[in-house]
Design a protein around this motif. Structure first.
Motif, PDB file in Angstrom:
ATOM      1  N   GLU A 229       0.826  -1.215   0.000  1.00 20.78           N
ATOM      2  CA  GLU A 229       0.000   0.000   0.000  1.00 20.78           C
ATOM      3  C   GLU A 229       0.860   1.265   0.000  1.00 20.78           C
ATOM      4  OE1 GLU A 229      -2.432  -3.372   1.255  1.00 20.78           O
ATOM      5  OE2 GLU A 229      -0.460  -2.647   1.894  1.00 20.78           O
ATOM      6  N   LEU A 230       1.990   1.236   0.689  1.00 17.66           N
ATOM      7  CA  LEU A 230       2.895   2.386   0.692  1.00 17.66           C
ATOM      8  C   LEU A 230       3.468   2.601  -0.703  1.00 17.66           C
ATOM      9  CD1 LEU A 230       4.341   4.319   2.929  1.00 17.66           C
ATOM     10  CD2 LEU A 230       6.316   2.883   2.438  1.00 17.66           C
ATOM     11  N   CYS A 231       3.876   1.513  -1.360  1.00 21.60           N
ATOM     12  CA  CYS A 231       4.434   1.600  -2.716  1.00 21.60           C
ATOM     13  C   CYS A 231       3.408   2.159  -3.697  1.00 21.60           C
ATOM     14  CB  CYS A 231       4.896   0.228  -3.187  1.00 21.60           C
ATOM     15  SG  CYS A 231       6.278  -0.470  -2.249  1.00 21.60           S
ATOM     16  N   ARG A 232       2.174   1.702  -3.590  1.00 21.50           N
ATOM     17  CA  ARG A 232       1.136   2.163  -4.509  1.00 21.50           C
ATOM     18  C   ARG A 232       0.835   3.645  -4.317  1.00 21.50           C
ATOM     19  NH1 ARG A 232       0.833   0.585  -8.804  1.00 21.50           N
ATOM     20  NH2 ARG A 232      -1.380   1.140  -9.045  1.00 21.50           N
ATOM     21  N   ALA A 233       0.943   4.129  -3.097  1.00 20.92           N
ATOM     22  CA  ALA A 233       0.707   5.551  -2.844  1.00 20.92           C
ATOM     23  C   ALA A 233       1.716   6.412  -3.592  1.00 20.92           C
ATOM     24  CB  ALA A 233       0.770   5.834  -1.339  1.00 20.92           C
ATOM     25  N   LEU A 234       2.966   5.964  -3.654  1.00 21.51           N
ATOM     26  CA  LEU A 234       3.995   6.694  -4.399  1.00 21.51           C
ATOM     27  C   LEU A 234       3.738   6.618  -5.901  1.00 21.51           C
ATOM     28  CD1 LEU A 234       7.183   5.491  -2.492  1.00 21.51           C
ATOM     29  CD2 LEU A 234       6.109   7.732  -2.317  1.00 21.51           C
ATOM     30  N   SER A 235       3.430   5.424  -6.384  1.00 19.22           N
ATOM     31  CA  SER A 235       3.245   5.214  -7.821  1.00 19.22           C
ATOM     32  C   SER A 235       2.102   6.050  -8.376  1.00 19.22           C
ATOM     33  CB  SER A 235       2.983   3.732  -8.105  1.00 19.22           C
ATOM     34  OG  SER A 235       4.085   2.949  -7.737  1.00 19.22           O
ATOM     35  N   LYS A 236       1.027   6.171  -7.613  1.00 22.18           N
ATOM     36  CA  LYS A 236      -0.144   6.909  -8.085  1.00 22.18           C
ATOM     37  C   LYS A 236       0.200   8.353  -8.428  1.00 22.18           C
ATOM     38  CE  LYS A 236      -3.851   4.126  -7.616  1.00 22.18           C
ATOM     39  NZ  LYS A 236      -4.923   3.964  -8.612  1.00 22.18           N
ATOM     40  N   VAL A 237       1.123   8.952  -7.650  1.00 24.84           N
ATOM     41  CA  VAL A 237       1.498  10.351  -7.908  1.00 24.84           C
ATOM     42  C   VAL A 237       2.455  10.450  -9.084  1.00 24.84           C
ATOM     43  CG1 VAL A 237       2.598  12.409  -6.964  1.00 24.84           C
ATOM     44  CG2 VAL A 237       1.176  10.983  -5.509  1.00 24.84           C
ATOM     45  N   VAL A 238       3.552   9.701  -9.022  1.00 27.32           N
ATOM     46  CA  VAL A 238       4.610   9.864 -10.021  1.00 27.32           C
ATOM     47  C   VAL A 238       4.163   9.378 -11.399  1.00 27.32           C
ATOM     48  CG1 VAL A 238       7.019   9.326 -10.568  1.00 27.32           C
ATOM     49  CG2 VAL A 238       6.333   9.669  -8.196  1.00 27.32           C
ATOM     50  N   ASN A 239       3.235   8.449 -11.452  1.00 27.45           N
ATOM     51  CA  ASN A 239       2.730   7.989 -12.735  1.00 27.45           C
ATOM     52  C   ASN A 239       1.619   8.874 -13.294  1.00 27.45           C
ATOM     53  OD1 ASN A 239       4.452   5.777 -13.009  1.00 27.45           O
ATOM     54  ND2 ASN A 239       3.123   4.438 -11.821  1.00 27.45           N
ATOM     55  N   ASP A 241      -0.015  12.199 -15.011  1.00 26.68           N
ATOM     56  CA  ASP A 241       0.447  13.134 -16.042  1.00 26.68           C
ATOM     57  C   ASP A 241       0.970  14.413 -15.393  1.00 26.68           C
ATOM     58  OD1 ASP A 241      -0.286  11.373 -18.014  1.00 26.68           O
ATOM     59  OD2 ASP A 241      -2.247  12.303 -18.364  1.00 26.68           O
ATOM     60  N   SER A 242       1.988  14.983 -15.991  1.00 28.24           N
ATOM     61  CA  SER A 242       2.576  16.265 -15.579  1.00 28.24           C
ATOM     62  C   SER A 242       3.339  16.200 -14.261  1.00 28.24           C
ATOM     63  CB  SER A 242       1.499  17.364 -15.480  1.00 28.24           C
ATOM     64  OG  SER A 242       0.833  17.526 -16.708  1.00 28.24           O
ATOM     65  N   VAL A 243       3.620  15.004 -13.728  1.00 27.99           N
ATOM     66  CA  VAL A 243       4.459  14.872 -12.536  1.00 27.99           C
ATOM     67  C   VAL A 243       5.661  14.007 -12.901  1.00 27.99           C
ATOM     68  CG1 VAL A 243       4.632  14.025 -10.182  1.00 27.99           C
ATOM     69  CG2 VAL A 243       2.535  15.142 -10.932  1.00 27.99           C
ATOM     70  N   ALA A 244       6.843  14.581 -12.797  1.00 29.47           N
ATOM     71  CA  ALA A 244       8.065  13.847 -13.131  1.00 29.47           C
ATOM     72  C   ALA A 244       8.700  13.223 -11.902  1.00 29.47           C
ATOM     73  CB  ALA A 244       9.072  14.779 -13.809  1.00 29.47           C
ATOM     74  N   ALA A 245       8.466  13.806 -10.731  1.00 32.03           N
ATOM     75  CA  ALA A 245       9.091  13.303  -9.504  1.00 32.03           C
ATOM     76  C   ALA A 245       8.296  13.755  -8.294  1.00 32.03           C
ATOM     77  CB  ALA A 245      10.532  13.790  -9.401  1.00 32.03           C
TER      78      ALA A 245
END
Length: 378
Positions: A229-239, A241-245
């Motif tokens: 769940e922690l990993c998915r929280a990060l992926s949702k943001v960085v993946n 559009d318009s977010v590179a990091a």
């Protein structure tokens, strides 16, 4: 002079001044004079009656004085005082196209939702170390209602998470007989932030390594608070559009020591998220044994001279109720438990918990020591 509505009281002001090098020189019930170190010129007036009609006016004068002395924006000084008892975790989404301080609606939505997801996942890991939760503990779900979000700030796009923190010296005493439920509930916020910091630090290390993480390393990361769940929280943001990091900065409260071994800043770009997604997939598909994490104080100690182990009782909260959990410790950790008891140092115990309703609660210990999330040691 610019005016703000003070979001603090005399306690926050005095604590902020104390950790900033100021000390009181005179005062009464209405106001105090504070001097900066040994300077004769740097003196400020602290209003002491928050209910007084002129409190806001006097507080604004104080803010203006501190703003000039510290060469900082008045709002920045205000926020520093208002959050002196809090940890502030900044989530910053960045991309070259975000230079005007705005963010697309969908990316902004994912950033705000990830603030919630990161806190809940970290809260769950502060209760149980588990690779994939499926169903979060109720106490973890409550985190989303208890922490606050500060005003968004420029700098690409920054969302601050504000959570409580308190120094252990203020709440624990030597040979303490019982924990204070209200205090333990308050300290849970700091423990969650410490778990979040360590878990994200471990993830960042795995993502920046020149080789892929091994199954053993992924399993070990669960012990540090990493979960699907922690990993998915990060992926949702960085993946999005318009977010590179996404970078996350932990601004620890100035009145509570930073947890040893915690990360102050972590960053995840698209390349790093590829590894995070791999870790996420492994955690979801593989079952790792889960262990409970308990926080509390040592209240009972029993050991005969010829015994190889000693019996220890820790008073803790289980489902928000006070409970004593018993476990056995070998020679060295037992002596550590004795020192923690004698000095009033809060402890952290991790292992397999058995807590039958109405029966004696026991734990098979895998890790034991001082609760370092509060900056304490023994």
């Amino acid at each position: 002079m610019a005016q703000v509505k003070p979001d603090f009281g005399p306690g926050e002001i005095r604590s902020y001044l104390k950790v900033s090098g100021w000390s009181p020189v005179s005062g009464s019930e209405l106001a105090e004079l504070w001097r900066f170190r040994d300077s004769e010129d740097k003196v400020v007036l602290v209003p002491m009656k928050p209910g007084a009609p002129d409190f806001a006016k006097r507080a604004n004068i104080l803010l203006s004085d501190l703003s000039q002395l510290e060469s900082r924006d008045l709002r920045a000084v205000h926020d520093a005082i208002a959050t002196v008892y809090h940890d502030v975790t900044d989530l910053r989404a960045s991309h070259p196209s975000l230079s005007d301080g705005s963010i697309p609606l969908e990316a902004g939505y994912e950033l705000f939702m990830s603030a919630k997801r990161l806190r809940v996942a970290s809260a769950a890991a502060s209760i149980r170390r588990q690779g994939h939760f499926r169903n979060f503990p109720l106490r973890a779900k409550d985190q989303a209602r208890e922490v606050r979000l500060g005003q968004t700030r420029r700098g690409s796009y920054i969302v601050p998470i504000i959570s409580q923190a308190r120094s252990p010296e203020d709440v624990y005493v030597p040979q303490q007989e019982h924990i204070d439920i209200e205090v333990e509930e308050t300290l849970f916020d700091r423990r969650v932030t410490a778990t979040m910091s360590r878990a994200l630090g471990v993830l960042e290390q795995m993502a920046s390594s020149e080789r892929r993480p091994t199954g053993s390393e992924i399993a070990d990361s669960v012990g540090e608070g990493v979960s699907y769940e922690l990993c998915r929280a990060l992926s949702k943001v960085v993946n999005a559009d318009s977010v590179a990091a996404l970078d996350i900065t932990f601004n620890w409260s100035r009145v509570a020591s930073p947890p040893p071994g915690s990360s102050n800043r972590v960053e995840f770009n698209r390349d790093a998220i590829e590894i995070v997604d791999e870790v996420s997939s492994r955690l979801k598909s593989q079952l790792y044994t889960h262990e409970h994490v308990l926080y509390g104080v040592i209240t009972d100690l029993s050991r005969r001279p010829d015994d190889a182990t000693g019996r220890v009782g820790i008073e803790t909260l289980i489902k928000r109720r006070r409970r004593t959990v018993w476990f056995d410790l070998a020679d060295e950790p037992y002596h550590l438990a004795v020192r923690c008891h004698d000095t009033g140092t809060p402890v952290r115990a991790q292992g397999v918990l058995a807590s039958p309703p109405g029966g004696i609660a026991t734990m098979e210990i895998s890790h034991f020591g001082p609760d370092r999330s509060l900056g304490s040691d023994a």
